[in-house]
Motif scaffolding. Structure first.
Motif, PDB file in Angstrom:
ATOM      1  N   GLU A 188       0.826  -1.208   0.000  1.00 50.62           N
ATOM      2  CA  GLU A 188       0.000   0.000   0.000  1.00 50.62           C
ATOM      3  C   GLU A 188       0.866   1.266   0.000  1.00 50.62           C
ATOM      4  O   GLU A 188       0.481   2.287  -0.558  1.00 50.62           O
ATOM      5  CB  GLU A 188      -0.931   0.013   1.219  1.00 50.62           C
ATOM      6  CG  GLU A 188      -2.022  -1.034   1.173  1.00 50.62           C
ATOM      7  CD  GLU A 188      -3.017  -0.859   2.310  1.00 50.62           C
ATOM      8  OE1 GLU A 188      -3.436   0.283   2.593  1.00 50.62           O
ATOM      9  OE2 GLU A 188      -3.345  -1.878   2.957  1.00 50.62           O
ATOM     10  N   PHE A 189       2.035   1.182   0.630  1.00 51.45           N
ATOM     11  CA  PHE A 189       2.967   2.322   0.614  1.00 51.45           C
ATOM     12  C   PHE A 189       3.672   2.459  -0.735  1.00 51.45           C
ATOM     13  O   PHE A 189       4.353   3.455  -0.973  1.00 51.45           O
ATOM     14  CB  PHE A 189       4.052   2.146   1.688  1.00 51.45           C
ATOM     15  CG  PHE A 189       3.582   2.298   3.112  1.00 51.45           C
ATOM     16  CD1 PHE A 189       2.703   3.304   3.474  1.00 51.45           C
ATOM     17  CD2 PHE A 189       4.061   1.445   4.099  1.00 51.45           C
ATOM     18  CE1 PHE A 189       2.288   3.455   4.806  1.00 51.45           C
ATOM     19  CE2 PHE A 189       3.661   1.578   5.432  1.00 51.45           C
ATOM     20  CZ  PHE A 189       2.775   2.589   5.773  1.00 51.45           C
ATOM     21  N   GLY A 190       3.557   1.441  -1.567  1.00 48.85           N
ATOM     22  CA  GLY A 190       4.218   1.489  -2.870  1.00 48.85           C
ATOM     23  C   GLY A 190       5.406   0.554  -3.002  1.00 48.85           C
ATOM     24  O   GLY A 190       6.108   0.582  -4.015  1.00 48.85           O
ATOM     25  N   TRP A 191       5.645  -0.254  -1.953  1.00 51.51           N
ATOM     26  CA  TRP A 191       6.763  -1.211  -2.047  1.00 51.51           C
ATOM     27  C   TRP A 191       6.424  -2.309  -3.038  1.00 51.51           C
ATOM     28  O   TRP A 191       5.319  -2.865  -3.015  1.00 51.51           O
ATOM     29  CB  TRP A 191       7.065  -1.825  -0.669  1.00 51.51           C
ATOM     30  CG  TRP A 191       7.752  -0.862   0.226  1.00 51.51           C
ATOM     31  CD1 TRP A 191       7.179  -0.091   1.195  1.00 51.51           C
ATOM     32  CD2 TRP A 191       9.145  -0.529   0.210  1.00 51.51           C
ATOM     33  NE1 TRP A 191       8.130   0.708   1.790  1.00 51.51           N
ATOM     34  CE2 TRP A 191       9.348   0.456   1.203  1.00 51.51           C
ATOM     35  CE3 TRP A 191      10.242  -0.959  -0.547  1.00 51.51           C
ATOM     36  CZ2 TRP A 191      10.601   1.016   1.461  1.00 51.51           C
ATOM     37  CZ3 TRP A 191      11.484  -0.410  -0.295  1.00 51.51           C
ATOM     38  CH2 TRP A 191      11.650   0.568   0.696  1.00 51.51           C
ATOM     39  N   ARG A 192       7.398  -2.643  -3.898  1.00 52.01           N
ATOM     40  CA  ARG A 192       7.223  -3.737  -4.846  1.00 52.01           C
ATOM     41  C   ARG A 192       7.666  -5.042  -4.193  1.00 52.01           C
ATOM     42  O   ARG A 192       8.707  -5.077  -3.524  1.00 52.01           O
ATOM     43  CB  ARG A 192       8.093  -3.523  -6.077  1.00 52.01           C
ATOM     44  CG  ARG A 192       7.765  -2.283  -6.835  1.00 52.01           C
ATOM     45  CD  ARG A 192       8.650  -2.241  -8.067  1.00 52.01           C
ATOM     46  NE  ARG A 192       8.910  -0.870  -8.450  1.00 52.01           N
ATOM     47  CZ  ARG A 192       9.858  -0.505  -9.292  1.00 52.01           C
ATOM     48  NH1 ARG A 192      10.644  -1.416  -9.828  1.00 52.01           N
ATOM     49  NH2 ARG A 192      10.024   0.763  -9.582  1.00 52.01           N
ATOM     50  N   LYS A 193       6.913  -6.091  -4.436  1.00 48.74           N
ATOM     51  CA  LYS A 193       7.167  -7.371  -3.780  1.00 48.74           C
ATOM     52  C   LYS A 193       8.593  -7.867  -4.030  1.00 48.74           C
ATOM     53  O   LYS A 193       9.231  -8.430  -3.137  1.00 48.74           O
ATOM     54  CB  LYS A 193       6.150  -8.410  -4.257  1.00 48.74           C
ATOM     55  CG  LYS A 193       5.860  -9.459  -3.210  1.00 48.74           C
ATOM     56  CD  LYS A 193       4.566 -10.221  -3.469  1.00 48.74           C
ATOM     57  CE  LYS A 193       4.348 -11.230  -2.344  1.00 48.74           C
ATOM     58  NZ  LYS A 193       3.125 -12.017  -2.515  1.00 48.74           N
ATOM     59  N   GLU A 194       9.132  -7.614  -5.229  1.00 43.37           N
ATOM     60  CA  GLU A 194      10.483  -8.125  -5.552  1.00 43.37           C
ATOM     61  C   GLU A 194      11.568  -7.395  -4.775  1.00 43.37           C
ATOM     62  O   GLU A 194      12.708  -7.867  -4.706  1.00 43.37           O
ATOM     63  CB  GLU A 194      10.756  -8.063  -7.061  1.00 43.37           C
ATOM     64  CG  GLU A 194      10.878  -6.657  -7.634  1.00 43.37           C
ATOM     65  CD  GLU A 194       9.561  -6.112  -8.181  1.00 43.37           C
ATOM     66  OE1 GLU A 194       8.485  -6.560  -7.706  1.00 43.37           O
ATOM     67  OE2 GLU A 194       9.599  -5.252  -9.071  1.00 43.37           O
TER      68      GLU A 194
END
Lengths: 230, 230
Positions: free
Chosen positions: B185-191
């Motif tokens: 939700e904060f914009g962190w990408r899973k990778e």
């Protein structure tokens, strides 16, 4: 340039081979030359015996710690962190006096299991780099290259187009400049060489090993390093 | 979601504001509500008093540690590392029982001067994350977001297109999955979310602060983080 490497392991061999290929006169120091050349078993990490490697790099000389240290204009500490001080003391303060000592070792502590931690008295508020500088006050210690696999030390272009981090720490600005020149021979770009300041910066670069060993355990197989995003 | 933040400082405010903007019900816990709201001086880091910030974010509730901890489905520890255990004990084990506790604090030790080191008994072979997990065995502690400036925690896209590292460590896989959803939700990408494994991984991510504080001193002004090159 005449360069001495203290330590016959995989890291010392990798540096020696690369420096010799770059045209330097390289000598490796060991405790007992005939014993080292007589070894026939693989080392603890599964690397072939020293003599096998030395056949391909016979231009690299092998001599005792003191003779090796005496030979070089620059000396590189490539001994395991826990044994570095003993090896350097055997090399002798007089043979290291006034010279640049590039310290690439880490005070890893394997006694508490895997992954290793850092030797308590050489971490957090102190470091191996500082301990070496304190023990050899007339030697100019530069801590560098200790935050990566040895294959990357001598060939940063192996990954990411060579665009990743290497730290330097040391009290002598001229020594750091000389080391930067040598690093550039390996292919390191000046903008990726981060000067952490005096030798206390070794506390920071040695601490990188704590995250490095964890990542080594969870990342897919292969060499890796860090870069700064800003 | 109902989210509690333990700690009223700049980091707690930044997280609270962002989570409230994302539509969550957010409550901040403090030792003494009326005292906190009565503060008129800047804090030690030069941030304006809490009440000034709270005027702009009145939708974020302020309550005592126990009331705040009781409210949230997820609780975030945003108290200075050296005070985290005291604050969480005041919040109360019963109020934290069964919940996910996101621990973003670092055991920084400013008592030996700058740059800070790590609290000896909470570093190298142990960590704040582990100490919290041990103290609250019925809480599911997830260590994350502790390796960067708070502005990046809630907005990774600020630098490098959001392509930089955040570590997770925790014993409960389901808890980590929930935290990953919140981080996204904060914009962190899973990778870019690296799972270091169980809570012992906090030793590694907390140790990143030792190099982080050095780099903060030598890099040009501005937010930064690390990335992995491989």
């Amino acid at each position: 340039m005449k360069i001495s490497i203290i330590g016959t392991g995989n890291v010392g061999q990798t540096l020696a081979a690369s420096l010799a290929d770059l045209g330097h006169e390289v000598i490796i120091g060991t405790r007992d030359v005939s014993k080292k050349l007589a070894e026939v078993d693989k080392d603890a990490s599964g690397n072939p015996p020293f003599a096998d490697w030395h056949k391909a790099y016979s231009k690299v000389k092998l001599d005792t710690f003191p003779n090796a240290a005496s030979f070089g204009e620059i000396v590189i500490n490539a001994v395991h962190g826990g044994s570095s001080l003993d090896a350097l003391k055997m090399a002798g303060a007089s043979n290291l006096k006034g010279k640049i000592l590039i310290d690439i070792a880490n005070p890893l502590d394997f006694s508490k299991g895997m992954p290793p931690s850092l030797i308590p008295q050489l971490s957090n508020t102190w470091s191996l780099g500082e301990e070496i500088q304190k023990t050899f006050p007339e030697t100019r210690v530069v801590k560098t290259l200790n935050t990566m696999w040895c294959g990357l030390m001598v060939n940063p272009a192996l990954i990411g187009g060579g665009n990743h981090l290497n730290y330097l720490a040391g009290n002598d600005a001229t020594a750091k400049e000389k080391v930067i020149e040598l690093l550039q021979e390996f292919g390191w770009r000046k903008e990726n060489l981060i000067d952490l300041g005096d030798i206390t910066g070794a506390r920071a670069s040695e601490s990188v090993l704590l995250i490095w060993v964890r990542l080594w355990g969870v990342l897919p197989h292969g060499p890796f390093n860090f870069n700064i995003v800003r």
